[in-house]
Design an enzyme around this catalytic site. Structure first.
Site, PDB file in Angstrom:
ATOM      1  CD  GLU A 245       3.326  -6.531   0.288  1.00  0.00           C
ATOM      2  OE1 GLU A 245       2.472  -5.917  -0.362  1.00  0.00           O
ATOM      3  OE2 GLU A 245       3.922  -7.535  -0.157  1.00  0.00           O
ATOM      4  CB  CYS A 279      -2.549  -0.430   0.696  1.00  0.00           C
ATOM      5  SG  CYS A 279      -2.933  -2.181   0.841  1.00  0.00           S
TER       6      CYS A 279
END
Ligand code: NAD
Length: 523
Positions: A245, A279
């Site tokens: 991720e 993110c």
């Protein structure tokens, strides 16, 4: 962060020494896990794996359910402890970190049994009398390596998913934010998980690298692209599965009919929540020219009302967690301005202790700028004026990252059509981030944003292997395609042609011919 090594004969633990991002003052130091202790932690997780795997799912869920009352009773204490380390407003720590515990407990309670259950699948007509199933079993010991930006959420969610799926876990939080690991260690002890089911190791990249090389069966990594590459290379050596991720450069596309008030507030929140260290932060805002100027006015108005400060100030925007990231943000902003971008707000570090960077608004950002190409990961809103939605979409998709995106229009049908053309893992129409908070939806990126999905059913599946099973009731003494082959070719030809042309009669004839040809004399 700095580490201190004492060279006394009696080993003094090396420490992660921390400073408050809000005041710059020292915080409690946390011991680094030495190699022997790391090996012991992994060995405990390995020893605990069969027992936890064989604990029925309902009992695993019931055990984890104990977290709910615990975190409820101590939510305020945990929020403050986590915010001391990150500088986040308490509301963000509660909503973006701790709330994920009850949300995922609920999701797993309602859905894990179905997601993890053995299920029957169709068996082709070629294999009469057989039954086929798919079942799932845990991977074993999962290494979970977390970053510093949502240090608790990005550790606890994969931990809960991995445990629910029947794995044991060795968690390594970021060395910038080890407190989340300490809290998870305390939680695991408080709910009396068997020893080894959740192990926490502390330290920097060297500890992370050692964990990747240790006796683990999967690595679940959240962090930067550069480290993700190293983690994947380490996983390839074994080889073991890895989920990555990684970063993002999320696009927000404002169509000509965008609900501008809402979009402006969303942009400011989406770019500056968590001081932009997400993110899935808004990192590229594409505004079509007909609404560009009005949108900027509205964003400026919003920015002027924002309050920046410490958690106890009840402010909107806190400091940045990691000073090293603040320097990257400042570099991106300065280079963009030097290259022709227009700085409308912010653009500098605040003259006060701690890592405060002023909320920043830039217009005239171009694809050749570093601030457009690389992840900025700070409180900056870069705006790009585009001719129309098609240009916005083309630019949004033409990027190394593909994590999140959003489309803003009053025409929801068109918004959905544009959303479906965005090359990324999650898209929202007239909203931001919210897919990540719905535990039923998968989360993950494409290209440099990562490999794999978690959250939801996909997350439970990510922490399992599949096992394919076929069952025969053993009414026949053999199978038509087994030895001996002699004389069977014509039967196989019938079967082949019958199957390929969906000619059931021919297929049955093929099967019978195969059977007859394979008949043996009774012993
Ligand atoms: P990072 O890559 O520097 O560190 C992440 C973790 O990896 C830390 O625990 C670190 O100690 C560890 N590590 C460092 N070197 C290692 C090695 N060689 N082997 C194993 N582990 C190692 O990332 P960061 O700065 O902590 O986090 C910020 C990055 O994370 C940003 O790029 C952000 O976009 C990304 N991120 C992604 C998601 C997502 O879900 N896609 C979520 C949050 C953050």
């Amino acid at each position: 962060m700095s580490t201190r090594v004492d060279d006394h004969a009696a080993p003094t633990p090396r420490l992660i020494e921390r400073r408050s991002p809000t005041t710059g003052g020292p915080l409690r130091s946390i011991a680094i896990t030495e190699p022997a202790a790391l090996a012991a932690a992994v060995a405990r997780a390995r020893a605990a794996a069969p027992g936890w795997r064989d604990t029925p799912l309902e009992r695993r869920l019931a055990h984890l359910e104990r977290l709910r009352s615990l975190v409820l009773a101590r939510a305020d204490e945990y929020a403050r402890r986590l915010s001391d380390e990150t500088g986040k407003p308490w509301i963000e720590t509660l909503g973006h970190e701790l709330l994920f515990i009850p949300v995922f407990l609920d999701y797993h309670r309602k859905n894990a049994a179905k997601a993890l259950a053995r299920h029957k699948v169709k068996t082709p007509i070629l294999f009469p009398g057989k039954a086929s199933y798919i079942e799932r079993f845990p991977r074993g010991v999962v290494a979970i390596i977390a970053p510093w930006n949502f240090p608790f959420q990005l550790a606890i969610v994969p931990v809960l998913q991995a445990l629910t799926a029947g794995n044991t876990v060795v968690l390594k939080p970021s060395e910038i934010t080890p407190e989340s690991g300490e809290i998870i260690r305390e939680l695991a002890a408080a709910i009396e998980l068997p020893p080894g089911v959740v192990e926490v190791v502390q330290g920097d990249g060297a500890v992370g690298a050692a964990l990747c090389r240790a006796d683990v069966d999967m690595i679940f990594f959240t962090g930067s692209v550069a480290t993700g590459r190293k983690v994947m290379a380490a996983a390839a050596e074994r080889p073991i599965p890895v989920e990555l991720e990684l970063g993002g450069k999320d696009a927000m596309i404002l169509c000509a009919d965008a609900p501008l008030e809402r979009a402006a507030r969303a942009a400011v929140w989406g770019g500056l929540a968590n001081a932009g260290q997400a993110c899935i932060s808004v990192e590229r805002i594409f505004a079509v020219e007909s609404i560009h100027d009005r949108f900027i006015e509205l964003v400026e108005r919003e920015l002027d009302q924002l309050r920046q400060g410490a958690p106890e100030d009840d402010a909107d925007v806190g400091p940045m967690i990691f000073e090293g990231q603040l320097r990257i943000v400042d570099r991106h902003v300065r280079a963009a301005v030097a290259d022709g971008a227009r700085l409308l707000r912010g653009g500098q570090r605040l003259d006060r202790p701690g890592n405060f960077y002023a909320p920043t608004l830039l217009t005239g950002v171009r694809p050749d700028m570093e601030i457009y190409r690389d992840e900025t990961f700070g409180p900056v809103l870069p705006v790009i004026k585009v001719r129309d939605e098609e240009e916005a979409l083309r630019l949004a998709n033409d990027h190394q990252f593909g994590l999140n995106g959003s489309v803003w229009t009053r025409d929801v049908k068109r918004g959905l059509a544009l959303a479906s053309r965005m090359e990324c893992g999650q898209v929202t129409v007239n909203d931001l981030f919210i897919t990540a908070a719905n535990p039923a939806l998968p989360f993950g990126g494409i290209r440099s944003s990562g490999i794999g999905r978690y959250h939801g059913e996909a997350g439970l599946h990510a922490f399992t292997h599949t096992r394919a099973i076929m069952v025969d009731r053993a009414f026949m003494s053999d199978e038509p395609n087994w030895f001996p082959y002699r004389g069977k070719y014509p039967g196989m030809l019938d079967l082949f042609e019958g199957y390929a042309t969906k000619n059931l009669l021919k297929l049955t004839r093929g099967l019978l011919r195969l059977r007859r040809a394979g008949k043996r004399d009774a012993p």
